[in-house]
Design a protein around this motif. Structure first.
Motif, PDB file in Angstrom:
ATOM      1  N   LYS A  77     -68.459 -41.598 -37.776  1.00  0.00           N
ATOM      2  CA  LYS A  77     -68.567 -42.417 -38.992  1.00  0.00           C
ATOM      3  C   LYS A  77     -67.838 -43.740 -38.854  1.00  0.00           C
ATOM      4  O   LYS A  77     -68.232 -44.752 -39.441  1.00  0.00           O
ATOM      5  CB  LYS A  77     -68.021 -41.637 -40.183  1.00  0.00           C
ATOM      6  N   PHE A  78     -66.741 -43.734 -38.073  1.00  0.00           N
ATOM      7  CA  PHE A  78     -65.924 -44.936 -37.937  1.00  0.00           C
ATOM      8  C   PHE A  78     -65.830 -45.344 -36.467  1.00  0.00           C
ATOM      9  O   PHE A  78     -65.864 -44.507 -35.579  1.00  0.00           O
ATOM     10  CB  PHE A  78     -64.519 -44.713 -38.500  1.00  0.00           C
ATOM     11  N   ASN A  79     -65.695 -46.622 -36.224  1.00  0.00           N
ATOM     12  CA  ASN A  79     -65.535 -47.155 -34.883  1.00  0.00           C
ATOM     13  C   ASN A  79     -64.193 -46.715 -34.295  1.00  0.00           C
ATOM     14  O   ASN A  79     -63.142 -46.908 -34.919  1.00  0.00           O
ATOM     15  CB  ASN A  79     -65.613 -48.683 -34.921  1.00  0.00           C
ATOM     16  N   ILE A  80     -64.213 -46.105 -33.108  1.00  0.00           N
ATOM     17  CA  ILE A  80     -62.998 -45.557 -32.519  1.00  0.00           C
ATOM     18  C   ILE A  80     -61.955 -46.638 -32.294  1.00  0.00           C
ATOM     19  O   ILE A  80     -60.772 -46.458 -32.611  1.00  0.00           O
ATOM     20  CB  ILE A  80     -63.309 -44.842 -31.181  1.00  0.00           C
ATOM     21  N   ARG A  81     -62.383 -47.780 -31.761  1.00  0.00           N
ATOM     22  CA  ARG A  81     -61.432 -48.850 -31.476  1.00  0.00           C
ATOM     23  C   ARG A  81     -60.773 -49.364 -32.750  1.00  0.00           C
ATOM     24  O   ARG A  81     -59.566 -49.610 -32.789  1.00  0.00           O
ATOM     25  CB  ARG A  81     -62.153 -49.985 -30.747  1.00  0.00           C
ATOM     26  N   LYS A  82     -61.559 -49.524 -33.806  1.00  0.00           N
ATOM     27  CA  LYS A  82     -60.987 -49.999 -35.070  1.00  0.00           C
ATOM     28  C   LYS A  82     -60.007 -48.977 -35.653  1.00  0.00           C
ATOM     29  O   LYS A  82     -58.980 -49.338 -36.231  1.00  0.00           O
ATOM     30  CB  LYS A  82     -62.100 -50.313 -36.063  1.00  0.00           C
ATOM     31  N   LEU A  83     -60.335 -47.698 -35.504  1.00  0.00           N
ATOM     32  CA  LEU A  83     -59.412 -46.649 -35.951  1.00  0.00           C
ATOM     33  C   LEU A  83     -58.095 -46.736 -35.195  1.00  0.00           C
ATOM     34  O   LEU A  83     -57.013 -46.561 -35.777  1.00  0.00           O
ATOM     35  CB  LEU A  83     -60.038 -45.264 -35.753  1.00  0.00           C
ATOM     36  N   MET A  84     -58.170 -47.005 -33.895  1.00  0.00           N
ATOM     37  CA  MET A  84     -56.960 -47.136 -33.090  1.00  0.00           C
ATOM     38  C   MET A  84     -56.148 -48.361 -33.508  1.00  0.00           C
ATOM     39  O   MET A  84     -54.906 -48.330 -33.527  1.00  0.00           O
ATOM     40  CB  MET A  84     -57.310 -47.203 -31.603  1.00  0.00           C
ATOM     41  N   MET A  85     -56.826 -49.436 -33.867  1.00  0.00           N
ATOM     42  CA  MET A  85     -56.129 -50.638 -34.317  1.00  0.00           C
ATOM     43  C   MET A  85     -55.399 -50.385 -35.636  1.00  0.00           C
ATOM     44  O   MET A  85     -54.233 -50.763 -35.806  1.00  0.00           O
ATOM     45  CB  MET A  85     -57.142 -51.781 -34.460  1.00  0.00           C
ATOM     46  N   ILE A  86     -56.095 -49.736 -36.570  1.00  0.00           N
ATOM     47  CA  ILE A  86     -55.470 -49.409 -37.858  1.00  0.00           C
ATOM     48  C   ILE A  86     -54.310 -48.443 -37.656  1.00  0.00           C
ATOM     49  O   ILE A  86     -53.234 -48.589 -38.255  1.00  0.00           O
ATOM     50  CB  ILE A  86     -56.515 -48.812 -38.822  1.00  0.00           C
ATOM     51  N   SER A  87     -54.521 -47.450 -36.785  1.00  0.00           N
ATOM     52  CA  SER A  87     -53.477 -46.447 -36.536  1.00  0.00           C
ATOM     53  C   SER A  87     -52.244 -47.067 -35.893  1.00  0.00           C
ATOM     54  O   SER A  87     -51.122 -46.588 -36.104  1.00  0.00           O
ATOM     55  CB  SER A  87     -54.031 -45.338 -35.642  1.00  0.00           C
ATOM     56  N   THR A  88     -52.429 -48.123 -35.107  1.00  0.00           N
ATOM     57  CA  THR A  88     -51.290 -48.840 -34.522  1.00  0.00           C
ATOM     58  C   THR A  88     -50.360 -49.338 -35.611  1.00  0.00           C
ATOM     59  O   THR A  88     -49.129 -49.185 -35.530  1.00  0.00           O
ATOM     60  CB  THR A  88     -51.782 -50.031 -33.675  1.00  0.00           C
ATOM     61  N   LEU A  89     -50.935 -49.915 -36.652  1.00  0.00           N
ATOM     62  CA  LEU A  89     -50.142 -50.491 -37.744  1.00  0.00           C
ATOM     63  C   LEU A  89     -49.552 -49.408 -38.647  1.00  0.00           C
ATOM     64  O   LEU A  89     -48.390 -49.500 -39.065  1.00  0.00           O
ATOM     65  CB  LEU A  89     -51.010 -51.448 -38.564  1.00  0.00           C
ATOM     66  N   THR A  90     -50.347 -48.370 -38.949  1.00  0.00           N
ATOM     67  CA  THR A  90     -49.836 -47.299 -39.811  1.00  0.00           C
ATOM     68  C   THR A  90     -48.745 -46.495 -39.108  1.00  0.00           C
ATOM     69  O   THR A  90     -47.792 -46.037 -39.749  1.00  0.00           O
ATOM     70  CB  THR A  90     -50.965 -46.361 -40.263  1.00  0.00           C
ATOM     71  N   LEU A  91     -48.882 -46.335 -37.793  1.00  0.00           N
ATOM     72  CA  LEU A  91     -47.852 -45.615 -37.044  1.00  0.00           C
ATOM     73  C   LEU A  91     -46.540 -46.388 -37.080  1.00  0.00           C
ATOM     74  O   LEU A  91     -45.477 -45.803 -37.328  1.00  0.00           O
ATOM     75  CB  LEU A  91     -48.293 -45.400 -35.602  1.00  0.00           C
ATOM     76  N   PHE A  92     -46.600 -47.689 -36.845  1.00  0.00           N
ATOM     77  CA  PHE A  92     -45.378 -48.503 -36.890  1.00  0.00           C
ATOM     78  C   PHE A  92     -44.722 -48.423 -38.265  1.00  0.00           C
ATOM     79  O   PHE A  92     -43.516 -48.181 -38.380  1.00  0.00           O
ATOM     80  CB  PHE A  92     -45.694 -49.958 -36.563  1.00  0.00           C
ATOM     81  N   ALA A  93     -45.520 -48.618 -39.320  1.00  0.00           N
ATOM     82  CA  ALA A  93     -44.964 -48.624 -40.676  1.00  0.00           C
ATOM     83  C   ALA A  93     -44.350 -47.284 -41.056  1.00  0.00           C
ATOM     84  O   ALA A  93     -43.244 -47.226 -41.619  1.00  0.00           O
ATOM     85  CB  ALA A  93     -46.056 -49.005 -41.676  1.00  0.00           C
TER      86      ALA A  93
END
Length: 412
Positions: A77-93
């Motif tokens: 349903k979602f683009n894997i690369r975009k999920l990884m980009m979003i997860s980068t920011l949520t993981l840091f926060a």
């Protein structure tokens, strides 16, 4: 090495592998391998029970298992690369926010967010992406990328321990959060590409004819439901649980078993440190094994290696068998992260790989959850870890028989 080049240049897939190594080293090496360092200082500082803080480890494993089960739907349903980009920011926060909280409920909530982000950044998406990029040397590529977790764990464990002692656990969380952000942001935003066709390339080991990609994309893909109708799917699920329970006997029982039979805490820690080093190298070795042999032979070698590691612990009263535990145990412990995605790709190549691998990863995680309970029960019953080692060897032999029977037609 000529196959590692593409039109005279280094094949871009190896840059993906390098990015995967960095992600595994900093993310997995921090979130999972450094987690135990924070249990005591948080408990002492915030007056929480040790069991309350330990619960974060269970929450992390359970979250990973649940996300893995739905990985197929998520990644379709979602683009894997975009999920990884979003997860980068949520993981840091979320990881940085550990340093700001004093509430147990908030720690649990942050653990869920950290675990979701980690799952969407590490093993699942990286295995899928690397499988997309490599038809040849797939095991080697996955082994090198996932080796990062062991290397990162060894380095960051030492550094995090020093930072906690010097600056306190809150500052240590902040430092580790920034290390993750600085390391993985360039990887997910600028290096990672989900498929070779995103750059006009084809997978390593495939024809350079671009029309081949078009044909492959148009091939009918069988569903997860279709896979569940095969005996091979259920055999892999059953054996994955069995092998992960057995491997946990190596991972979680090594140090306490050595101290239980009379070795000093320092000696035991040094042995486990060597074992972790062997685990890092073992990921490459296991990957090469699955590249070089067919499924049945690779599984036979993997199971035999695990048994040798367990034998090393059974006879650990003597120094020489400890070498078996360190060397073979380290290689065996890489089984779930390395062998599972390769087996899934080889057997279910014409199926919805993302969904199937997600389920198999979840099944493996379930075995990892049961493993410590199995070890604890057998120890409480016998006051020794040796019965769990013996039972684990029996389980492995059963799994090997199941593999040999169900994979007897497999030559790939």
């Amino acid at each position: 090495m000529k196959n590692s080049f593409y039109n005279g240049k280094i094949f871009y897939g190896w840059y993906i592998v390098a990015a995967g190594f960095v992600i595994m080293a900093t993310v997995w090496g921090t979130v999972y391998n450094c987690a135990s360092l924070f249990i005591e200082p948080i408990s002492n500082d915030l007056n929480f029970l040790r069991s309350q803080v330990n619960a974060t480890l269970t929450i992390r494993s359970a979250t990973q298992m649940i996300i893995s089960l739905f990985a197929g739907k998520i990644f379709s349903k979602f683009n894997i690369r975009k999920l990884m980009m979003i997860s980068t920011l949520t993981l840091f926060a979320s990881y940085f926010s550990y340093s700001l909280t004093s509430s147990l409920a908030m720690i649990y909530f942050l653990t869920i967010i950290v675990s979701i982000s980690t799952t969407l950044l590490c093993i699942l998406p990286l295995a899928i992406i690397i499988n997309n990029w490599f038809n040849e040397k797939r095991g080697l590529a996955i082994g090198i990328a996932f080796m990062g977790s062991g290397v990162g764990g060894m380095i960051l464990n030492s550094l995090a321990g020093q930072w906690i002692s010097l600056y306190g656990w809150r500052i240590a969380y902040q430092i580790l959060a920034f290390i993750m952000l600085i390391s993985i942001l360039p990887c997910t935003f600028f290096i990672i590409r989900t498929k070779p066709k995103d750059l006009g390339l084809t997978p390593l080991g495939s024809s350079t004819n671009k029309n081949k990609n078009v044909v492959e994309d148009e091939e009918e893909v069988l569903s997860l439901n279709d896979a569940t109708k095969t005996i091979e799917f259920w055999a892999i699920c059953l054996c994955s649980v069995i092998l992960n329970i057995s491997v946990n006997s190596l991972v979680y029982s090594g140090s306490p078993h050595l101290t239980n039979i009379g070795y000093s805490v320092t000696f035991s820690a040094n042995v486990v440190s060597l074992y972790m080093g062997a685990l890092a190298i073992g990921k490459i070795i296991l990957g090469k094994i699955f590249d070089s042999f067919n499924i049945r032979s690779s599984l036979t070698i993997s199971c035999s290696i695990t048994i040798l590691g367990l034998i090393g612990l059974i006879f650990a009263d003597y120094y020489t068998p400890l070498i078996l535990f360190i060397v073979f145990g380290g290689v065996a412990s890489a089984f779930n992260t390395i062998a599972t995605p390769i087996i899934a790709k080889k057997i279910f190549d014409k199926y919805d790989y993302n969904s199937i691998y997600g389920v198999l990863a979840a099944v493996g995680a379930f075995g990892s959850v049961i493993g410590p309970l199995f070890i604890g029960f057998t120890f409480d019953f016998s006051n020794s870890y040796i019965p769990s080692f013996i039972l684990s060897i029996i389980f492995i032999l059963i799994a090997l028989l199941i593999f040999q029977f169900t994979m007897r037609k497999r030559v790939n």
